[in-house]
Design a protein around this motif. Structure first.
Motif, PDB file in Angstrom:
ATOM      1  N   HIS A  38      -7.890 -12.781   1.276  1.00 34.66           N
ATOM      2  CA  HIS A  38      -8.153 -11.448   0.692  1.00 34.66           C
ATOM      3  C   HIS A  38      -8.548 -10.430   1.769  1.00 34.66           C
ATOM      4  O   HIS A  38      -9.431  -9.596   1.554  1.00 34.66           O
ATOM      5  CB  HIS A  38      -9.267 -11.533  -0.362  1.00 34.66           C
ATOM      6  N   LEU A  39      -7.885 -10.485   2.914  1.00 33.17           N
ATOM      7  CA  LEU A  39      -8.249  -9.600   4.016  1.00 33.17           C
ATOM      8  C   LEU A  39      -7.742  -8.181   3.815  1.00 33.17           C
ATOM      9  O   LEU A  39      -8.425  -7.217   4.159  1.00 33.17           O
ATOM     10  CB  LEU A  39      -7.702 -10.167   5.343  1.00 33.17           C
ATOM     11  N   VAL A  40      -6.528  -8.031   3.283  1.00 33.80           N
ATOM     12  CA  VAL A  40      -5.960  -6.708   3.008  1.00 33.80           C
ATOM     13  C   VAL A  40      -5.246  -6.801   1.663  1.00 33.80           C
ATOM     14  O   VAL A  40      -4.353  -7.630   1.496  1.00 33.80           O
ATOM     15  CB  VAL A  40      -4.979  -6.255   4.106  1.00 33.80           C
ATOM     16  N   ASN A  41      -5.638  -5.960   0.728  1.00 27.14           N
ATOM     17  CA  ASN A  41      -5.146  -6.075  -0.642  1.00 27.14           C
ATOM     18  C   ASN A  41      -4.647  -4.724  -1.150  1.00 27.14           C
ATOM     19  O   ASN A  41      -4.788  -3.696  -0.482  1.00 27.14           O
ATOM     20  CB  ASN A  41      -6.273  -6.582  -1.541  1.00 27.14           C
ATOM     21  N   THR A  42      -4.084  -4.744  -2.342  1.00 19.96           N
ATOM     22  CA  THR A  42      -3.674  -3.499  -2.976  1.00 19.96           C
ATOM     23  C   THR A  42      -4.475  -3.329  -4.259  1.00 19.96           C
ATOM     24  O   THR A  42      -4.838  -4.308  -4.919  1.00 19.96           O
ATOM     25  CB  THR A  42      -2.162  -3.500  -3.282  1.00 19.96           C
ATOM     26  N   TYR A  43      -4.751  -2.068  -4.592  1.00 17.43           N
ATOM     27  CA  TYR A  43      -5.655  -1.792  -5.698  1.00 17.43           C
ATOM     28  C   TYR A  43      -5.039  -0.773  -6.656  1.00 17.43           C
ATOM     29  O   TYR A  43      -3.995  -0.199  -6.398  1.00 17.43           O
ATOM     30  CB  TYR A  43      -6.997  -1.274  -5.161  1.00 17.43           C
ATOM     31  N   GLY A  44      -5.727  -0.544  -7.744  1.00 19.20           N
ATOM     32  CA  GLY A  44      -5.261   0.408  -8.753  1.00 19.20           C
ATOM     33  C   GLY A  44      -5.898   0.086 -10.089  1.00 19.20           C
ATOM     34  O   GLY A  44      -6.343  -1.041 -10.330  1.00 19.20           O
ATOM     35  N   ALA A  45      -5.948   1.072 -10.955  1.00 16.82           N
ATOM     36  CA  ALA A  45      -6.560   0.859 -12.264  1.00 16.82           C
ATOM     37  C   ALA A  45      -5.960   1.814 -13.283  1.00 16.82           C
ATOM     38  O   ALA A  45      -5.651   2.960 -12.965  1.00 16.82           O
ATOM     39  CB  ALA A  45      -8.078   1.081 -12.186  1.00 16.82           C
ATOM     40  N   PHE A  46      -5.785   1.304 -14.490  1.00 17.81           N
ATOM     41  CA  PHE A  46      -5.356   2.093 -15.633  1.00 17.81           C
ATOM     42  C   PHE A  46      -4.035   2.821 -15.381  1.00 17.81           C
ATOM     43  O   PHE A  46      -3.908   4.017 -15.623  1.00 17.81           O
ATOM     44  CB  PHE A  46      -6.444   3.077 -16.055  1.00 17.81           C
ATOM     45  N   GLY A  47      -3.054   2.042 -14.895  1.00 20.43           N
ATOM     46  CA  GLY A  47      -1.704   2.595 -14.807  1.00 20.43           C
ATOM     47  C   GLY A  47      -1.167   2.937 -16.178  1.00 20.43           C
ATOM     48  O   GLY A  47      -0.286   3.793 -16.323  1.00 20.43           O
ATOM     49  N   SER A  48      -1.678   2.281 -17.186  1.00 22.88           N
ATOM     50  CA  SER A  48      -1.369   2.631 -18.574  1.00 22.88           C
ATOM     51  C   SER A  48      -2.672   2.659 -19.359  1.00 22.88           C
ATOM     52  O   SER A  48      -3.618   1.934 -19.038  1.00 22.88           O
ATOM     53  CB  SER A  48      -0.397   1.622 -19.200  1.00 22.88           C
TER      54      SER A  48
END
Length: 473
Positions: free
Chosen positions: A320-330
């Motif tokens: 988990h050194l470099v990850n992608t994020y985001g929330a509530f795309g829908s």
């Protein structure tokens, strides 16, 4: 002039490190208090069963070497102790290498927990804490000024968190582009807070302003993090204000708080930093090597971020050194809740004495006003929200939950607000029903005192009893 460090960020590092230690403390406390029912030896998704089928290289963890509930408890409470020591500033009293090793301990312990946590630890803020925690190892202590490269990489994480979230909103639900998502979000979010009802009832034009401000904060402001001061400080401060607004409007575990911690690292606090010698050569070499590694590993997250098929909350390496994020795309337009009930009757009928189990955070009794739990993370309550979206989200654990309720399992009942059955008299049958929930209006609130109104939709799980009891019958 020292090319490697930035003494002006001495206070920024101090504030960042103490705040991060506090988040670590909450994360380990959450693990220590909830693990037995969720992933313990008799948990709904036991760790021993997981490590038998998943090799170490896919999910590195101390628990591949040995697992027992006692050992897990030791690791979780040790994480609490080390986090408290870091919060108190113990790392500043150690030599540079000792401070780095001390920061490495909670990262290794929490990585071990997350990598065996399965569904219960599948949230984006787990990876975010690990990514930030890994960088904190190389931020140094009072023996050196903060390394510029590490400060830059912390801003790089903050940029990906905010910009990635902004992009996935614009590519996802059209309500984000129409500025209408907040007409629904405060009502349908996973775990409302005590002020969520009031946020939902704000005038709709204000909701439009909120969404527009969110787009600006996530798609424009992150770019300003890489500009000279004081612009970068202003950008980070605006992000902090936005995150505090989200803290007030809902319960999002420590997602908002870890984002605030990241933003603090970009704020240039007024201070009079002490005079320290240049960083030792070995430290410069280590930081340069780690920075090169993290930049190389950023390829996949960046590729995902610019892709039209962008996904949220994905790890691209087992550490988990470099990850992608985001929330509530829908954003859901309607809120559903799974209500779990039990009865002591020998034959379950619709008119039986069905008693409702009450959860700590998720909506249940319409008269129970939501409480503030974040940054503490109620994992079962969050997963119950997903279960209401689709039974597929609950396929791996819901049956085990029902089984433990039928047994009056002590550890499972600790995750609930209240069980309707005494410890020595478990229910004979448990069922689950799906309800539609909506916030009451101002008038309904005054007349009934209830913040929710709910309507029965359908059966979610028919009356169920323990297998051995059914066989005896």
């Amino acid at each position: 002039m020292d090319w490697f460090t930035a003494s002006d960020y001495w206070m920024s590092r101090l504030v960042f490190q103490r705040a991060l230690a506090a988040v670590y403390l909450v994360a380990f406390l959450t693990a220590a208090l909830q693990f037995r029912a969720l992933i313990g030896e008799r948990g709904m998704l036991p760790v021993p069963r997981f490590v038998e089928r998943v090799p170490f290289k896919r999910a590195p963890s101390l628990f591949h070497l040995h697992y027992s509930d006692r050992f897990f408890a030791v690791c979780a409470w040790a994480g609490c102790a080390v986090s408290a020591a870091l919060l108190a500033g113990l790392d500043s009293l150690l030599p540079l290498w000792g401070g780095m090793l001390l920061w490495l301990v909670p990262w290794v312990l929490y990585l071990s927990i997350v990598n065996v946590g399965q569904t219960w630890y599948g949230f984006g803020w787990e990876s975010l804490l690990l990514e930030v925690g890994f960088l904190a190892v190389f931020l140094g202590n009072d023996e050196v000024a903060p390394p510029i490269l590490v400060l830059f990489l912390l801003r790089w994480i903050l940029f990906r968190v905010e910009f990635g979230a902004g992009l996935i909103k614009m590519r996802g639900d059209e309500c984000w582009r129409k500025l209408t998502c907040l007409d629904h979000h405060h009502e349908t979010q996973p775990m409302p807070g005590p002020l969520s009802w009031y946020f939902h009832h704000l005038p709709r034009p204000l909701h439009r302003v909120e969404v527009a401000a969110n787009h600006f904060t996530q798609l424009v402001v992150p770019i300003l993090l890489f500009t000279p001061q004081p612009i970068a400080t202003a950008a980070a401060s605006l992000m902090i204000v936005t995150q505090l607004w989200l803290v007030l409007s809902g319960n999002f575990s420590w997602l908002n708080w870890i984002t605030i911690v990241l933003a603090l690292s970009a704020v240039e606090f007024p201070s009079d930093p002490p005079s320290v010698p240049n960083a030792p050569l070995w430290y410069e070499v280590v930081v340069l090597a780690v920075a090169a590694l993290l930049v190389a590993l950023s390829y996949q997250p960046v590729r995902n971020m610019i892709s039209r098929r962008q996904v949220m909350n994905r790890s691209f390496d087992p550490l988990h050194l470099v990850n992608t994020y985001g929330a509530f795309g829908s954003v859901s337009r309607v809120r559903y809740e799974v209500i779990v009930e039990g009865t002591a009757d020998d034959v379950p009928r619709e008119d039986s004495d069905w008693r409702e189990y009450e959860f700590k955070g998720k909506p249940g009794d319409p008269r129970h006003w939501p409480r503030q739990f974040a940054p503490y993370h109620l994992r079962l309550d969050w997963m119950m929200w997903f279960a209401a979206l689709s039974p597929a989200y609950a396929g791996s654990w819901f049956g085990a939950l029902v089984e433990r309720l039928l047994e009056n399992d002590r550890d499972t009942l600790k995750l609930l607000r209240r069980s309707p059955f005494p410890p020595d008299a478990p229910p004979r049958f448990v069922r689950a029903r799906l309800f539609r929930y909506r916030y009451t209006t101002w008038r309904e609130l005054r007349e009934t005192g209830a913040c929710w109104e709910r309507t029965y939709v359908r059966e979610y799980l028919p009356p169920t009893r323990l297998m051995e009891e059914a066989q005896r019958s």
